[in-house]
Design a protein around this motif. Sequence first.
Motif, PDB file in Angstrom:
ATOM      1  N   UNK A  86      29.625 -91.035  21.646  1.00  0.00           N
ATOM      2  CA  UNK A  86      29.192 -89.733  22.149  1.00  0.00           C
ATOM      3  C   UNK A  86      30.218 -89.189  23.139  1.00  0.00           C
ATOM      4  N   UNK A  87      30.732 -90.073  23.996  1.00  0.00           N
ATOM      5  CA  UNK A  87      31.747 -89.659  24.966  1.00  0.00           C
ATOM      6  C   UNK A  87      33.005 -89.178  24.238  1.00  0.00           C
ATOM      7  N   UNK A  88      33.369 -89.897  23.157  1.00  0.00           N
ATOM      8  CA  UNK A  88      34.566 -89.532  22.406  1.00  0.00           C
ATOM      9  C   UNK A  88      34.378 -88.187  21.695  1.00  0.00           C
ATOM     10  N   UNK A  89      33.176 -87.998  21.132  1.00  0.00           N
ATOM     11  CA  UNK A  89      32.884 -86.714  20.490  1.00  0.00           C
ATOM     12  C   UNK A  89      33.002 -85.575  21.493  1.00  0.00           C
ATOM     13  N   UNK A  90      32.482 -85.821  22.706  1.00  0.00           N
ATOM     14  CA  UNK A  90      32.514 -84.789  23.741  1.00  0.00           C
ATOM     15  C   UNK A  90      33.952 -84.473  24.129  1.00  0.00           C
ATOM     16  N   UNK A  91      34.778 -85.529  24.288  1.00  0.00           N
ATOM     17  CA  UNK A  91      36.188 -85.296  24.632  1.00  0.00           C
ATOM     18  C   UNK A  91      36.884 -84.483  23.548  1.00  0.00           C
ATOM     19  N   UNK A  92      36.604 -84.822  22.287  1.00  0.00           N
ATOM     20  CA  UNK A  92      37.229 -84.089  21.186  1.00  0.00           C
ATOM     21  C   UNK A  92      36.763 -82.630  21.167  1.00  0.00           C
ATOM     22  N   UNK A  93      35.469 -82.419  21.447  1.00  0.00           N
ATOM     23  CA  UNK A  93      34.933 -81.054  21.467  1.00  0.00           C
ATOM     24  C   UNK A  93      35.607 -80.233  22.573  1.00  0.00           C
ATOM     25  N   UNK A  94      35.802 -80.863  23.745  1.00  0.00           N
ATOM     26  CA  UNK A  94      36.462 -80.169  24.857  1.00  0.00           C
ATOM     27  C   UNK A  94      37.910 -79.842  24.488  1.00  0.00           C
ATOM     28  N   UNK A  95      38.585 -80.810  23.847  1.00  0.00           N
ATOM     29  CA  UNK A  95      39.968 -80.574  23.412  1.00  0.00           C
ATOM     30  C   UNK A  95      40.057 -79.405  22.437  1.00  0.00           C
ATOM     31  N   UNK A  96      39.125 -79.402  21.475  1.00  0.00           N
ATOM     32  CA  UNK A  96      39.131 -78.310  20.484  1.00  0.00           C
ATOM     33  C   UNK A  96      38.884 -76.969  21.166  1.00  0.00           C
ATOM     34  N   UNK A  97      37.958 -76.948  22.137  1.00  0.00           N
ATOM     35  CA  UNK A  97      37.649 -75.702  22.833  1.00  0.00           C
ATOM     36  C   UNK A  97      38.859 -75.242  23.654  1.00  0.00           C
ATOM     37  N   UNK A  98      39.562 -76.181  24.277  1.00  0.00           N
ATOM     38  CA  UNK A  98      40.761 -75.821  25.036  1.00  0.00           C
ATOM     39  C   UNK A  98      41.818 -75.213  24.128  1.00  0.00           C
ATOM     40  N   UNK A  99      41.997 -75.820  22.948  1.00  0.00           N
ATOM     41  CA  UNK A  99      42.975 -75.302  21.993  1.00  0.00           C
ATOM     42  C   UNK A  99      42.587 -73.904  21.524  1.00  0.00           C
ATOM     43  N   UNK A 100      41.289 -73.731  21.285  1.00  0.00           N
ATOM     44  CA  UNK A 100      40.797 -72.431  20.814  1.00  0.00           C
ATOM     45  C   UNK A 100      41.029 -71.362  21.884  1.00  0.00           C
ATOM     46  N   UNK A 101      40.681 -71.701  23.151  1.00  0.00           N
ATOM     47  CA  UNK A 101      40.848 -70.721  24.226  1.00  0.00           C
ATOM     48  C   UNK A 101      42.322 -70.391  24.437  1.00  0.00           C
ATOM     49  N   UNK A 102      43.186 -71.404  24.291  1.00  0.00           N
ATOM     50  CA  UNK A 102      44.615 -71.171  24.448  1.00  0.00           C
ATOM     51  C   UNK A 102      45.127 -70.239  23.346  1.00  0.00           C
ATOM     52  N   UNK A 103      44.619 -70.445  22.128  1.00  0.00           N
ATOM     53  CA  UNK A 103      45.025 -69.581  21.014  1.00  0.00           C
ATOM     54  C   UNK A 103      44.566 -68.145  21.258  1.00  0.00           C
ATOM     55  N   UNK A 104      43.344 -67.978  21.779  1.00  0.00           N
ATOM     56  CA  UNK A 104      42.833 -66.643  22.098  1.00  0.00           C
ATOM     57  C   UNK A 104      43.691 -66.013  23.199  1.00  0.00           C
ATOM     58  N   UNK A 105      44.005 -66.814  24.229  1.00  0.00           N
ATOM     59  CA  UNK A 105      44.814 -66.312  25.341  1.00  0.00           C
ATOM     60  C   UNK A 105      46.194 -65.876  24.861  1.00  0.00           C
ATOM     61  N   UNK A 106      46.830 -66.704  23.991  1.00  0.00           N
ATOM     62  CA  UNK A 106      48.152 -66.356  23.459  1.00  0.00           C
ATOM     63  C   UNK A 106      48.109 -65.051  22.695  1.00  0.00           C
ATOM     64  N   UNK A 107      47.088 -64.907  21.863  1.00  0.00           N
ATOM     65  CA  UNK A 107      47.007 -63.724  21.025  1.00  0.00           C
ATOM     66  C   UNK A 107      46.751 -62.479  21.873  1.00  0.00           C
ATOM     67  N   UNK A 108      45.923 -62.624  22.913  1.00  0.00           N
ATOM     68  CA  UNK A 108      45.636 -61.499  23.810  1.00  0.00           C
ATOM     69  C   UNK A 108      46.889 -61.149  24.619  1.00  0.00           C
ATOM     70  N   UNK A 109      47.590 -62.178  25.087  1.00  0.00           N
ATOM     71  CA  UNK A 109      48.823 -62.014  25.858  1.00  0.00           C
ATOM     72  C   UNK A 109      49.842 -61.235  25.027  1.00  0.00           C
ATOM     73  N   UNK A 110      49.979 -61.666  23.769  1.00  0.00           N
ATOM     74  CA  UNK A 110      50.913 -61.017  22.856  1.00  0.00           C
ATOM     75  C   UNK A 110      50.546 -59.542  22.658  1.00  0.00           C
ATOM     76  N   UNK A 111      49.276 -59.253  22.494  1.00  0.00           N
ATOM     77  CA  UNK A 111      48.890 -57.871  22.224  1.00  0.00           C
ATOM     78  C   UNK A 111      49.053 -57.003  23.479  1.00  0.00           C
ATOM     79  N   UNK A 112      48.821 -57.575  24.672  1.00  0.00           N
ATOM     80  CA  UNK A 112      49.059 -56.806  25.905  1.00  0.00           C
ATOM     81  C   UNK A 112      50.562 -56.509  26.032  1.00  0.00           C
TER      82      UNK A 112
END
Length: 94
Positions: free
Chosen positions: A15-41
């Motif tokens: 369960x702890x490992x699943x949670x760590x992976x979920x957090x990692x995926x969310x961080x990657x997703x937010x970074x991708x959103x941030x990059x795309x927003x940064x690029x468009x600005x």
Amino acid sequence: MDPSDIDDMFMEETAAMDMRHAIEREEMRLLAVARSEYRSIRNFASACRACGQDLRWRGFDLQVPPDYCTPECARSAPKTVQTLDPWEIAECPF
Ligand SMILES: [Zn+2]
């Protein structure tokens, strides 16, 4: 949150490992959103607000606001954002 806190929160290692992976995926997703927003600005602003240099080919850098070319330019720019002090707003005349 410290990654070691996750181990304290979950009794089961899987369960702890699943949670760590979920957090990692969310961080990657937010970074991708941030990059795309940064690029468009940057594409929208097209030039540095302080020195006028072309921004459209500059890379993603979290240390630099997207409408400036360098941290120095961002610091040199005058503060244009003004927030109204709610106590300073004039009383409604009606
Ligand atoms: Zn600049």
